[in-house]
Write a protein that holds these residues in place. Structure first.
Motif, PDB file in Angstrom:
ATOM      1  N   LYS A 156       0.914  -1.079  -0.004  1.00  0.00           N
ATOM      2  CA  LYS A 156      -0.177  -0.015  -0.107  1.00  0.00           C
ATOM      3  C   LYS A 156       1.080   1.235   0.076  1.00  0.00           C
ATOM      4  O   LYS A 156       0.577   2.345  -0.788  1.00  0.00           O
ATOM      5  N   LEU A 157       2.147   1.112   0.880  1.00  0.00           N
ATOM      6  CA  LEU A 157       2.782   2.537   0.761  1.00  0.00           C
ATOM      7  C   LEU A 157       3.528   2.775  -0.411  1.00  0.00           C
ATOM      8  O   LEU A 157       3.383   3.939  -0.772  1.00  0.00           O
ATOM      9  N   VAL A 158       3.890   1.636  -1.251  1.00  0.00           N
ATOM     10  CA  VAL A 158       4.643   1.862  -2.566  1.00  0.00           C
ATOM     11  C   VAL A 158       3.685   2.372  -3.532  1.00  0.00           C
ATOM     12  O   VAL A 158       3.979   3.342  -4.275  1.00  0.00           O
ATOM     13  N   ALA A 159       2.503   1.846  -3.530  1.00  0.00           N
ATOM     14  CA  ALA A 159       1.554   2.419  -4.321  1.00  0.00           C
ATOM     15  C   ALA A 159       1.106   4.029  -4.104  1.00  0.00           C
ATOM     16  O   ALA A 159       0.975   4.518  -5.052  1.00  0.00           O
ATOM     17  N   GLY A 160       1.087   4.444  -2.784  1.00  0.00           N
ATOM     18  CA  GLY A 160       0.749   5.582  -2.437  1.00  0.00           C
ATOM     19  C   GLY A 160       1.950   6.503  -3.019  1.00  0.00           C
ATOM     20  O   GLY A 160       1.652   7.922  -3.417  1.00  0.00           O
ATOM     21  N   LEU A 161       3.317   6.139  -2.952  1.00  0.00           N
ATOM     22  CA  LEU A 161       4.105   6.982  -3.027  1.00  0.00           C
ATOM     23  C   LEU A 161       4.248   6.963  -4.773  1.00  0.00           C
ATOM     24  O   LEU A 161       4.308   8.249  -5.287  1.00  0.00           O
ATOM     25  N   ILE A 162       3.995   6.234  -5.465  1.00  0.00           N
ATOM     26  CA  ILE A 162       3.754   6.174  -7.017  1.00  0.00           C
ATOM     27  C   ILE A 162       2.650   7.269  -7.261  1.00  0.00           C
ATOM     28  O   ILE A 162       2.859   8.080  -8.029  1.00  0.00           O
ATOM     29  N   GLU A 163       1.660   7.106  -6.637  1.00  0.00           N
ATOM     30  CA  GLU A 163       0.659   7.986  -6.995  1.00  0.00           C
ATOM     31  C   GLU A 163       0.671   9.369  -6.654  1.00  0.00           C
ATOM     32  O   GLU A 163       0.651  10.460  -7.155  1.00  0.00           O
ATOM     33  N   LYS A 164       1.581   9.798  -5.723  1.00  0.00           N
ATOM     34  CA  LYS A 164       2.247  11.039  -4.972  1.00  0.00           C
ATOM     35  C   LYS A 164       3.031  11.622  -6.315  1.00  0.00           C
ATOM     36  O   LYS A 164       2.762  12.719  -6.301  1.00  0.00           O
ATOM     37  N   GLN A 165       3.955  10.776  -6.640  1.00  0.00           N
ATOM     38  CA  GLN A 165       4.780  11.233  -7.623  1.00  0.00           C
ATOM     39  C   GLN A 165       3.991  11.760  -8.983  1.00  0.00           C
ATOM     40  O   GLN A 165       4.475  12.654  -9.427  1.00  0.00           O
ATOM     41  N   LEU A 166       3.130  10.784  -9.425  1.00  0.00           N
ATOM     42  CA  LEU A 166       2.323  10.920 -10.589  1.00  0.00           C
ATOM     43  C   LEU A 166       1.355  12.303 -10.722  1.00  0.00           C
ATOM     44  O   LEU A 166       1.334  13.097 -11.417  1.00  0.00           O
ATOM     45  N   ASN A 167       0.981  12.601  -9.403  1.00  0.00           N
ATOM     46  CA  ASN A 167       0.215  13.767  -9.171  1.00  0.00           C
ATOM     47  C   ASN A 167       1.080  14.789  -9.340  1.00  0.00           C
ATOM     48  O   ASN A 167       0.976  16.065  -9.760  1.00  0.00           O
ATOM     49  N   LYS A 168       2.303  14.872  -8.699  1.00  0.00           N
ATOM     50  CA  LYS A 168       3.187  15.722  -8.749  1.00  0.00           C
ATOM     51  C   LYS A 168       3.490  16.080 -10.141  1.00  0.00           C
ATOM     52  O   LYS A 168       3.583  17.444 -10.500  1.00  0.00           O
ATOM     53  N   GLU A 169       3.819  15.359 -11.083  1.00  0.00           N
ATOM     54  CA  GLU A 169       4.017  15.438 -12.380  1.00  0.00           C
ATOM     55  C   GLU A 169       2.881  16.104 -13.089  1.00  0.00           C
ATOM     56  O   GLU A 169       3.184  16.928 -13.803  1.00  0.00           O
ATOM     57  N   ILE A 170       1.795  15.788 -12.854  1.00  0.00           N
ATOM     58  CA  ILE A 170       0.744  16.274 -13.540  1.00  0.00           C
ATOM     59  C   ILE A 170       0.493  17.633 -13.380  1.00  0.00           C
ATOM     60  O   ILE A 170       0.219  18.381 -13.925  1.00  0.00           O
ATOM     61  N   LYS A 171       0.889  18.339 -11.829  1.00  0.00           N
ATOM     62  CA  LYS A 171       0.813  19.478 -11.452  1.00  0.00           C
ATOM     63  C   LYS A 171       1.686  20.469 -12.363  1.00  0.00           C
ATOM     64  O   LYS A 171       1.452  21.503 -12.615  1.00  0.00           O
ATOM     65  N   VAL A 172       2.952  19.710 -12.419  1.00  0.00           N
ATOM     66  CA  VAL A 172       3.992  20.403 -13.066  1.00  0.00           C
ATOM     67  C   VAL A 172       3.428  20.832 -14.699  1.00  0.00           C
ATOM     68  O   VAL A 172       3.578  21.904 -15.094  1.00  0.00           O
ATOM     69  N   THR A 173       3.000  19.519 -15.169  1.00  0.00           N
ATOM     70  CA  THR A 173       2.651  19.502 -16.407  1.00  0.00           C
ATOM     71  C   THR A 173       1.501  20.704 -16.718  1.00  0.00           C
ATOM     72  O   THR A 173       1.472  21.391 -17.570  1.00  0.00           O
ATOM     73  N   VAL A 174       0.489  20.826 -16.013  1.00  0.00           N
ATOM     74  CA  VAL A 174      -0.508  21.779 -15.896  1.00  0.00           C
ATOM     75  C   VAL A 174       0.021  23.270 -15.917  1.00  0.00           C
ATOM     76  O   VAL A 174      -0.478  24.091 -16.592  1.00  0.00           O
ATOM     77  N   LYS A 175       0.931  23.591 -14.757  1.00  0.00           N
ATOM     78  CA  LYS A 175       1.587  24.696 -14.550  1.00  0.00           C
ATOM     79  C   LYS A 175       2.314  25.104 -15.767  1.00  0.00           C
ATOM     80  O   LYS A 175       2.173  26.357 -16.132  1.00  0.00           O
TER      81      LYS A 175
END
Length: 498
Positions: free
Chosen positions: A476-495
């Protein structure tokens, strides 16, 4: 943002990670080097008898419930559970044993009958252990080990002193009976370290033992694996067996492909539930975060010599789980951790699941699993295996007052060399890195590679630690870290777009 995620291994942590990642909408594929799934929790069937090759204890049922609840399911949707009563038996000599009951009050009464005044002390000890359990299992272990600040909460600050004392010291202050001390130190073995090297805070394992009890899933622990497999497949996870990973490819600092049975498989993200050290050897040296010297200096949990034995009769005067503490635990522990060698007189554990589960053996037979904890990395030969099987079966006969050798239908063994061959296990360890103070939480190898982007790890060598419940949490923890990283990348792309 849907990603192609490839997972190495199919043990508890890998299956857990696969389920969470698939639920998040990713395309997830598992690759398992062996012929069947389960990693160390595989199954052996022979002549009508069934054995769990790996874990045999079902503790912390709340962790399993929490895992399945994350998918709107319950354990009983996949397997049936039975609470064992007694939970287990501990032998200290011939006809000298203690049965640990299935409820705290009965255990308190047992302690009181052995050492006057110990019942009240045990109740207070368990109250503290329950408090630690609520802090640890319901909160701390669900943190990814990225920062020491994860451990700093008002509740942990109140327990600070317990991180600098140890289980052995605390237990021996409270209880004088050697039997009671050994019973209370036993659960720490699941953490992979000596009680004298395990912080007092880990007394929460005693609450897991006495407070929550010992359970058995019908069909054995492998039925839990099958349940998780069923859940994973229902979420769209693809699983391939006989799929050995030969290399992890890195391009522009990012994990981008794997060589699987000589075939190049591309990936957006790679997660390894295989042995952490082995996984890093699949990378070119510049991309390995931990050196050989690092691994050599870690304190590893024990390896094991295991026997899977079929008996042509029912075993008497033993319980489903039976511990044999008729020799000196401290000396055996020294032979594991301080001066690694084969122990002269080992403690050992036996599991007879057919006493509970009709699926394990026909009514006139018994399936027995025997385990001797050993130092990882020691010599392993057939001659040594035979020598130690004779030692423990002779002691089993003497302690339980029955002849058994002539009733053995077959036996198979599993030891250091097999852990290396089947699981690529570092030094043939069975349980991963020990949970000592300097190998806890953020001080363990990271879930996320520090040198390669989009490469992650899960399982017993990373956060939160050894054991089946921690493996579920690790996924569960590793899945959470992956999702956190992907969300961060989405925010950067949107910005950047804006």
């Amino acid at each position: 943002m849907k990603k192609e995620i490839k997972i190495i291994g199919s043990g508890f942590s890998s299956l857990s990670a696969a389920c969470y990642l698939a639920k998040l909408g990713h395309d997830v594929t598992i690759y398992e080097k062996n012929a069947t799934i389960g990693g160390r929790a595989r199954q052996l069937k022979k002549d009508g008898l069934t054995f769990d090759i790996g874990p045999t204890w079902y503790w912390m049922p709340d962790v399993f419930e929490r895992f399945f609840a994350d998918f709107d399911k319950k354990p009983h949707d996949y397997y049936s559970l039975k609470k064992l009563s007694p939970a287990y038996r501990v032998y200290f000599g011939e006809n000298d044993y203690v049965d640990i009951a299935s409820n705290p009050q009965s255990i308190i009464n047992t302690f009181e009958s052995i050492e006057q005044g110990s019942g009240k002390i045990l109740k207070e000890f368990l109250d503290e252990a329950k408090s630690n359990y609520n802090i640890a299992i319901k909160d701390l272990v669900y943190r990814p080990g990225e920062s020491p600040l994860e451990l700093v909460t008002p509740k942990t600050m109140m327990k600070l002193g317990q991180f600098f004392s140890n289980i052995s010291r605390d237990v021996r202050k409270k209880f004088k009976s050697k039997k009671l001390v050994q019973i209370l130190e036993f659960p720490v073995l699941f953490l992979g370290a000596k009680p004298s090297d395990t912080p007092s805070f880990y007394s929460f394992m005693n609450y897991a033992d006495f407070g929550l009890g010992t359970w058995h899933p019908e069909g054995g622990m492998y039925s839990v694996i099958e349940g998780m497999e069923s859940l994973a497949r229902s979420l769209g996870v693809k699983i391939y067996t006989n799929a050995a990973i030969e290399k992890i490819g890195v391009e522009n600092g990012t994990a981008s492909w794997m060589m699987v049975n000589n075939e190049k498989i591309t990936a957006d993200i790679i997660v390894s539930g295989a042995d952490y050290h082995h996984t890093e050897t699949l990378l070119d040296k510049p991309y390995r975060a931990y050196s050989e010297d690092y691994w050599n200096k870690r304190t590893f949990a024990p390896s094991s010599l295991l026997f899977y034995v079929g008996f042509d009769k029912k075993i008497e005067r033993a319980e489903h789980h039976t511990l044999f503490f008729d020799t000196d635990f401290d000396i055996h522990a020294q032979d594991i951790y301080d001066n690694p060698k084969w122990p002269d007189e080992p403690l050992f554990y036996a599991s007879f699941p057919s006493k509970t589960d009709i699926e394990a053996a026909p009514s006139s037979k018994e399936a027995g699993t025997f385990l001797i904890p050993l130092a990882p990395g020691i010599e392993d030969t057939e001659e040594l295996r035979e020598k130690y099987f004779d030692k423990i079966i002779t002691r089993l006969e003497r302690l339980t007052g029955q002849e058994l050798k002539s009733s053995i239908l077959f036996k198979e063994s599993f030891c250091v060399n097999d852990f290396v061959k089947d699981y690529n296990s570092y030094k043939g360890n069975a349980y991963g890195l020990a949970n000592t103070l300097l190998q806890t939480a953020f001080l363990r190898p990271k879930l996320k590679s520090q040198k390669v982007k989009n490469l992650y790890f899960t399982g017993q060598l990373t956060v939160p630690g050894p054991g089946v419940p921690p493996a579920l949490i690790s996924g569960k923890l590793v899945a959470g870290l992956i999702e956190k990283q992907l969300n961060k990348e989405i925010k950067v792309t949107v910005k950047e777009t804006i």
